[in-house]
Design a protein around this motif. Structure first.
Motif, PDB file in Angstrom:
ATOM      1  N   GLN A  20       0.821  -1.208   0.000  1.00 29.81           N
ATOM      2  CA  GLN A  20       0.000   0.000   0.000  1.00 29.81           C
ATOM      3  C   GLN A  20       0.859   1.264   0.000  1.00 29.81           C
ATOM      4  O   GLN A  20       0.477   2.275  -0.611  1.00 29.81           O
ATOM      5  CB  GLN A  20      -0.961  -0.022   1.185  1.00 29.81           C
ATOM      6  N   LEU A  21       2.011   1.216   0.661  1.00 22.16           N
ATOM      7  CA  LEU A  21       2.917   2.359   0.604  1.00 22.16           C
ATOM      8  C   LEU A  21       3.461   2.529  -0.814  1.00 22.16           C
ATOM      9  O   LEU A  21       3.522   3.649  -1.330  1.00 22.16           O
ATOM     10  CB  LEU A  21       4.057   2.200   1.609  1.00 22.16           C
ATOM     11  N   LEU A  22       3.836   1.425  -1.457  1.00 22.08           N
ATOM     12  CA  LEU A  22       4.301   1.493  -2.843  1.00 22.08           C
ATOM     13  C   LEU A  22       3.227   2.075  -3.755  1.00 22.08           C
ATOM     14  O   LEU A  22       3.520   2.918  -4.606  1.00 22.08           O
ATOM     15  CB  LEU A  22       4.709   0.107  -3.344  1.00 22.08           C
ATOM     16  N   ASP A  23       1.995   1.618  -3.578  1.00 24.19           N
ATOM     17  CA  ASP A  23       0.898   2.135  -4.387  1.00 24.19           C
ATOM     18  C   ASP A  23       0.700   3.633  -4.175  1.00 24.19           C
ATOM     19  O   ASP A  23       0.478   4.379  -5.128  1.00 24.19           O
ATOM     20  CB  ASP A  23      -0.407   1.398  -4.077  1.00 24.19           C
ATOM     21  N   ALA A  24       0.774   4.055  -2.915  1.00 28.18           N
ATOM     22  CA  ALA A  24       0.586   5.478  -2.606  1.00 28.18           C
ATOM     23  C   ALA A  24       1.688   6.328  -3.229  1.00 28.18           C
ATOM     24  O   ALA A  24       1.428   7.435  -3.711  1.00 28.18           O
ATOM     25  CB  ALA A  24       0.542   5.683  -1.093  1.00 28.18           C
ATOM     26  N   ILE A  25       2.893   5.798  -3.273  1.00 31.09           N
ATOM     27  CA  ILE A  25       4.004   6.527  -3.900  1.00 31.09           C
ATOM     28  C   ILE A  25       3.824   6.538  -5.413  1.00 31.09           C
ATOM     29  O   ILE A  25       3.989   7.572  -6.064  1.00 31.09           O
ATOM     30  CB  ILE A  25       5.357   5.908  -3.485  1.00 31.09           C
ATOM     31  N   ALA A  26       3.457   5.395  -5.976  1.00 30.36           N
ATOM     32  CA  ALA A  26       3.291   5.288  -7.432  1.00 30.36           C
ATOM     33  C   ALA A  26       2.187   6.196  -7.950  1.00 30.36           C
ATOM     34  O   ALA A  26       2.298   6.751  -9.043  1.00 30.36           O
ATOM     35  CB  ALA A  26       3.010   3.838  -7.818  1.00 30.36           C
ATOM     36  N   THR A  27       1.129   6.348  -7.167  1.00 29.66           N
ATOM     37  CA  THR A  27      -0.009   7.168  -7.611  1.00 29.66           C
ATOM     38  C   THR A  27       0.140   8.640  -7.248  1.00 29.66           C
ATOM     39  O   THR A  27      -0.689   9.458  -7.641  1.00 29.66           O
ATOM     40  CB  THR A  27      -1.323   6.649  -7.003  1.00 29.66           C
ATOM     41  N   GLY A  28       1.164   8.966  -6.485  1.00 23.49           N
ATOM     42  CA  GLY A  28       1.379  10.353  -6.098  1.00 23.49           C
ATOM     43  C   GLY A  28       0.675  10.755  -4.816  1.00 23.49           C
ATOM     44  O   GLY A  28       0.759  11.902  -4.395  1.00 23.49           O
ATOM     45  N   ALA A  29      -0.024   9.818  -4.180  1.00 21.64           N
ATOM     46  CA  ALA A  29      -0.664  10.126  -2.899  1.00 21.64           C
ATOM     47  C   ALA A  29       0.387  10.434  -1.835  1.00 21.64           C
ATOM     48  O   ALA A  29       0.143  11.232  -0.930  1.00 21.64           O
ATOM     49  CB  ALA A  29      -1.551   8.965  -2.453  1.00 21.64           C
ATOM     50  N   LEU A  30       1.547   9.807  -1.965  1.00 23.27           N
ATOM     51  CA  LEU A  30       2.706  10.134  -1.126  1.00 23.27           C
ATOM     52  C   LEU A  30       3.777  10.715  -2.035  1.00 23.27           C
ATOM     53  O   LEU A  30       4.316  10.018  -2.894  1.00 23.27           O
ATOM     54  CB  LEU A  30       3.254   8.889  -0.419  1.00 23.27           C
ATOM     55  N   GLN A  31       4.051  11.975  -1.867  1.00 28.28           N
ATOM     56  CA  GLN A  31       5.014  12.682  -2.704  1.00 28.28           C
ATOM     57  C   GLN A  31       6.431  12.508  -2.166  1.00 28.28           C
ATOM     58  O   GLN A  31       6.619  12.310  -0.956  1.00 28.28           O
ATOM     59  CB  GLN A  31       4.676  14.171  -2.729  1.00 28.28           C
ATOM     60  N   PRO A  32       7.448  12.607  -3.031  1.00 28.20           N
ATOM     61  CA  PRO A  32       8.828  12.611  -2.549  1.00 28.20           C
ATOM     62  C   PRO A  32       9.008  13.679  -1.474  1.00 28.20           C
ATOM     63  O   PRO A  32       8.453  14.779  -1.575  1.00 28.20           O
ATOM     64  CB  PRO A  32       9.641  12.942  -3.798  1.00 28.20           C
ATOM     65  N   GLY A  33       9.739  13.306  -0.441  1.00 26.53           N
ATOM     66  CA  GLY A  33       9.977  14.226   0.673  1.00 26.53           C
ATOM     67  C   GLY A  33       8.956  14.124   1.785  1.00 26.53           C
ATOM     68  O   GLY A  33       9.133  14.711   2.853  1.00 26.53           O
ATOM     69  N   THR A  34       7.893  13.350   1.577  1.00 26.17           N
ATOM     70  CA  THR A  34       6.864  13.192   2.602  1.00 26.17           C
ATOM     71  C   THR A  34       7.422  12.382   3.769  1.00 26.17           C
ATOM     72  O   THR A  34       8.025  11.335   3.576  1.00 26.17           O
ATOM     73  CB  THR A  34       5.624  12.471   2.032  1.00 26.17           C
ATOM     74  N   ARG A  35       7.184  12.882   4.964  1.00 26.02           N
ATOM     75  CA  ARG A  35       7.600  12.168   6.172  1.00 26.02           C
ATOM     76  C   ARG A  35       6.525  11.149   6.519  1.00 26.02           C
ATOM     77  O   ARG A  35       5.341  11.488   6.582  1.00 26.02           O
ATOM     78  CB  ARG A  35       7.778  13.132   7.337  1.00 26.02           C
ATOM     79  N   LEU A  36       6.944   9.908   6.736  1.00 24.92           N
ATOM     80  CA  LEU A  36       6.015   8.852   7.111  1.00 24.92           C
ATOM     81  C   LEU A  36       5.805   8.841   8.621  1.00 24.92           C
ATOM     82  O   LEU A  36       6.649   9.331   9.376  1.00 24.92           O
ATOM     83  CB  LEU A  36       6.553   7.495   6.659  1.00 24.92           C
ATOM     84  N   PRO A  37       4.705   8.253   9.062  1.00 27.24           N
ATOM     85  CA  PRO A  37       4.507   8.115  10.508  1.00 27.24           C
ATOM     86  C   PRO A  37       5.626   7.254  11.093  1.00 27.24           C
ATOM     87  O   PRO A  37       6.210   6.423  10.396  1.00 27.24           O
ATOM     88  CB  PRO A  37       3.166   7.385  10.631  1.00 27.24           C
ATOM     89  N   THR A  38       5.879   7.442  12.368  1.00 29.05           N
ATOM     90  CA  THR A  38       6.868   6.579  13.017  1.00 29.05           C
ATOM     91  C   THR A  38       6.358   5.145  12.998  1.00 29.05           C
ATOM     92  O   THR A  38       5.150   4.898  12.849  1.00 29.05           O
ATOM     93  CB  THR A  38       7.103   6.993  14.481  1.00 29.05           C
ATOM     94  N   ILE A  39       7.271   4.225  13.153  1.00 32.95           N
ATOM     95  CA  ILE A  39       6.896   2.810  13.191  1.00 32.95           C
ATOM     96  C   ILE A  39       5.881   2.581  14.301  1.00 32.95           C
ATOM     97  O   ILE A  39       4.843   1.949  14.095  1.00 32.95           O
ATOM     98  CB  ILE A  39       8.143   1.933  13.384  1.00 32.95           C
ATOM     99  N   ARG A  40       6.150   3.120  15.448  1.00 33.95           N
ATOM    100  CA  ARG A  40       5.263   2.934  16.598  1.00 33.95           C
ATOM    101  C   ARG A  40       3.876   3.524  16.337  1.00 33.95           C
ATOM    102  O   ARG A  40       2.858   2.915  16.647  1.00 33.95           O
ATOM    103  CB  ARG A  40       5.876   3.572  17.841  1.00 33.95           C
ATOM    104  N   ASP A  86      10.243  -1.151 -10.231  1.00 29.14           N
ATOM    105  CA  ASP A  86      11.117  -2.304 -10.009  1.00 29.14           C
ATOM    106  C   ASP A  86      10.805  -2.989  -8.690  1.00 29.14           C
ATOM    107  O   ASP A  86      10.774  -4.214  -8.605  1.00 29.14           O
ATOM    108  CB  ASP A  86      12.588  -1.877 -10.016  1.00 29.14           C
ATOM    109  N   ALA A  87      10.561  -2.214  -7.650  1.00 26.87           N
ATOM    110  CA  ALA A  87      10.243  -2.784  -6.341  1.00 26.87           C
ATOM    111  C   ALA A  87       8.910  -3.518  -6.389  1.00 26.87           C
ATOM    112  O   ALA A  87       8.768  -4.604  -5.822  1.00 26.87           O
ATOM    113  CB  ALA A  87      10.215  -1.684  -5.274  1.00 26.87           C
ATOM    114  N   ARG A  88       7.933  -2.960  -7.071  1.00 25.72           N
ATOM    115  CA  ARG A  88       6.624  -3.619  -7.194  1.00 25.72           C
ATOM    116  C   ARG A  88       6.745  -4.902  -7.997  1.00 25.72           C
ATOM    117  O   ARG A  88       6.160  -5.922  -7.644  1.00 25.72           O
ATOM    118  CB  ARG A  88       5.609  -2.686  -7.841  1.00 25.72           C
ATOM    119  N   THR A  89       7.501  -4.871  -9.076  1.00 29.09           N
ATOM    120  CA  THR A  89       7.684  -6.069  -9.894  1.00 29.09           C
ATOM    121  C   THR A  89       8.356  -7.169  -9.096  1.00 29.09           C
ATOM    122  O   THR A  89       7.934  -8.327  -9.137  1.00 29.09           O
ATOM    123  CB  THR A  89       8.510  -5.738 -11.158  1.00 29.09           C
TER     124      THR A  89
END
Length: 123
Positions: A20-40, A86-89
Motif C-alpha cells: 500500500q505504501l508502494l501504491d501510494a508513492i506510485a499514484t502520487g498520494a505520497l510525494q517525494p519528501g513526505t515524512r512517514l509516521p513513526t513505526i510505533r 522495479d520494487a513492485r515487480t
C-alpha cells in the motif's frame, strides 16, 4: 495516507503495508519528501506489532523507496518514483512464487494454478 490491513488475508500484514505504501508513492498520494509516521505510530494505528511495520519500512529502505534521516524520521526518497516499478515487480514475483509453491505443495497441476489465477483476476 490511509492504510488498511486485512488480518484474514493470506498476504502477511507487513506485505500489505509495504504494497500500500508502494501504491501510494506510485499514484502520487505520497510525494517525494513526505515524512512517514513513526513505526510505533503506524503500528498503533493499524493494531499491528512494531516489528511488522518495521519490516515493511526496512524492505522499502532496502529497495531505495524510503530514506531514513535518523531522528528526523523516515521519508519518501526524491527518486522513489524511479524505483517503485522495479520494487513492485520484484514483490509481485515473490508473491506469485509463494502462491505457485504453495499450490504445488498440495499437488495442484500447473493448468489448475493458471485457472485459479484467471478466476481471481476476473473477480
Amino acid at each position: 495516507m490511509i492504510i488498511t490491513v486485512d488480518a484474514a488475508a493470506e498476504i502477511p500484514p507487513y506485505a500489505q503495508v509495504r504494497s500500500q505504501l508502494l501504491d501510494a508513492i506510485a499514484t502520487g498520494a505520497l510525494q517525494p519528501g513526505t515524512r512517514l509516521p513513526t513505526i510505533r505510530q503506524l503500528a498503533g494505528d493499524l493494531g499491528l506489532a512494531n516489528n511488522t511495520v518495521a519490516r515493511a519500512y526496512r524492505e522499502l529502505l532496502a529497495d531505495g523507496v524510503l530514506e531514513s534521516r535518523g531522528r528526523r524520521g523516515t521519508f519518501v526518497r526524491d527518486q522513489a518514483t524511479d524505483v517503485v516499478p522495479d520494487a513492485r515487480t520484484q514483490r509481485l514475483e515473490e508473491l506469485v512464487r509463494t502462491y505457485v509453491d504453495g499450490a504445488r505443495s498440495i499437488g495442484v497441476p500447473s493448468d489448475e494454478i493458471v485457472g485459479a489465477l484467471d478466476r481471481a483476476l476476473g473477480s
